[in-house]
Design an enzyme around this catalytic site. Structure first.
Site, PDB file in Angstrom:
ATOM      1  N   HIS A  22     -29.157  41.050   3.132  1.00 17.81           N
ATOM      2  CA  HIS A  22     -28.867  41.752   4.299  1.00 17.81           C
ATOM      3  C   HIS A  22     -28.111  42.796   4.094  1.00 17.81           C
ATOM      4  O   HIS A  22     -27.134  43.254   5.165  1.00 17.81           O
ATOM      5  CB  HIS A  22     -28.111  40.637   5.273  1.00 17.81           C
ATOM      6  CG  HIS A  22     -29.121  39.434   5.518  1.00 17.81           C
ATOM      7  ND1 HIS A  22     -30.348  39.527   6.371  1.00 17.81           N
ATOM      8  CD2 HIS A  22     -28.874  38.261   5.132  1.00 17.81           C
ATOM      9  CE1 HIS A  22     -30.717  38.168   6.175  1.00 17.81           C
ATOM     10  NE2 HIS A  22     -30.206  37.371   5.439  1.00 17.81           N
ATOM     11  N   PRO A  34     -16.006  39.615  14.128  1.00 19.92           N
ATOM     12  CA  PRO A  34     -14.843  40.613  14.089  1.00 19.92           C
ATOM     13  C   PRO A  34     -14.280  40.922  15.341  1.00 19.92           C
ATOM     14  O   PRO A  34     -15.261  41.642  16.320  1.00 19.92           O
ATOM     15  CB  PRO A  34     -15.255  41.746  13.290  1.00 19.92           C
ATOM     16  CG  PRO A  34     -16.797  41.384  12.860  1.00 19.92           C
ATOM     17  CD  PRO A  34     -17.168  40.241  13.744  1.00 19.92           C
ATOM     18  N   GLU A  35     -13.297  40.870  15.604  1.00 16.70           N
ATOM     19  CA  GLU A  35     -12.602  41.083  16.892  1.00 16.70           C
ATOM     20  C   GLU A  35     -11.401  42.062  16.333  1.00 16.70           C
ATOM     21  O   GLU A  35     -11.441  42.359  15.015  1.00 16.70           O
ATOM     22  CB  GLU A  35     -12.060  40.116  17.765  1.00 16.70           C
ATOM     23  CG  GLU A  35     -13.015  38.932  18.203  1.00 16.70           C
ATOM     24  CD  GLU A  35     -12.493  38.039  19.097  1.00 16.70           C
ATOM     25  OE1 GLU A  35     -11.411  38.213  19.773  1.00 16.70           O
ATOM     26  OE2 GLU A  35     -12.930  36.942  19.038  1.00 16.70           O
TER      27      GLU A  35
END
Length: 271
Positions: free
Chosen positions: A92, A2-3
């Site tokens: 997770h 993620p940017e």
DNA sequence: CTGTAATCCTGCGAGC
DNA sequence: TGCTCGCAGGATTACA
């Protein structure tokens, strides 16, 4: 991972699902993220209404009633999504925030480079963010940007990735922006002309806007707040396209190493 | 100040 | 099929 465009997509997706809802509890998984969830944070979150969801750089800010803000970073593989509470947990999943509408906000992160932290006051939050983040790319002053480039001998790629200079750009959008501006990633920042600096500043804006329009890029793990994958990976000019023809001149895309990261670029178009 | 490497982790594709 | 190796959207720290 993620940017800025991916984080912006998550925030836009989550806003209508979360704002106005009240968090009922905090459920913490067995494995810690980058740093462990502190038990003292739980009573500051449980029972609080969510007033707003914002983004700053790659950080997600969940503003709670009162003065506290829940601050999340997705690291490389983080996912922040809303599910019906009975839905089975994906592997997770490290943090869960049940809501007052029968749903649950879940933070899943395979590699656990992400983080979740609570800041008790606006001052503490500002101190944390100000120490780490420069201006947002859409508010980047041309003069500030030119001065930042001229003031260092580092390569341009390293400057683009430096969150304290400019917040939100990561490896994908650095490479895509440099290609669009025709600037080589290894170019020394202090040799950039004013025109090139401006060209790069505009390229960053255009690339990020288009990526947001495409709901971000999914290489492997990324999904938005509604669980949808991104689509901008279909529009990459250079990132991950090593050996494939440059969209402008057909020269094979090359990969080099700058600031410890892979830099995909066209050796002919980028000077 | 710069660059480089290691650190935190898991998973996957390439190559043998 | 099964193994090892290197690499992956990031941030932080240590060290030369």
């Amino acid at each position: 991972m993620p940017e800025l465009p991916e984080v912006e997509t998550v925030v836009r997706d989550l806003r209508p699902l979360l704002v106005g809802r009240t968090i009922g509890a905090v459920r913490v998984g067995r494995h810690k993220l980058r740093s462990p969830w502190k038990p003292a944070w739980t009573p500051r979150v449980a029972g609080r209404r969510i007033d707003a969801i914002d983004r700053r750089g790659k950080w997600i800010l969940v503003r709670l009633a009162g003065d506290a803000t829940l601050v999340l970073h997705l690291g490389m593989t983080g996912q922040l999504t809303v599910h019906p509470e009975p839905e089975p947990l994906a592997d997770h999943t490290h943090l869960r925030f049940p809501l007052d509408d029968g749903r649950e906000l879940r933070f899943r992160d395979v590699r656990r480079f992400g983080s979740a932290t609570l800041f008790a006051s606006p001052g503490a939050l500002a101190e944390h963010l100000n120490a780490r983040l420069g201006p947002e790319p859409f508010a980047l002053e041309p003069e500030y940007w030119f001065a930042a480039l001229r003031g260092t001998t580092r390569c341009v790629k390293a400057v683009l990735l430096d969150q304290t200079v400019l917040a939100g750009v990561g490896n994908i959008y650095a490479d895509e922006s440099l290609f669009r501006a025709g600037v080589h990633p290894g170019r020394r920042a202090n040799t950039m002309t004013r025109t090139q600096a401006e060209s790069l500043r505009c390229a960053v804006e255009v690339v990020l806007r288009r990526a947001i329009d495409g709901r971000g890029s999914t290489i492997r793990d990324y999904i938005g707040g509604s669980g949808l994958k991104g689509g901008f990976q279909e529009e990459f000019a250079v990132y991950g396209r090593t050996g494939q023809p440059c969209p402008a001149c057909r020269t094979p895309i090359a990969v080099a190493r700058h600031a410890g990261r892979s830099s995909h670029h066209c050796p002919r178009c980028q000077k």
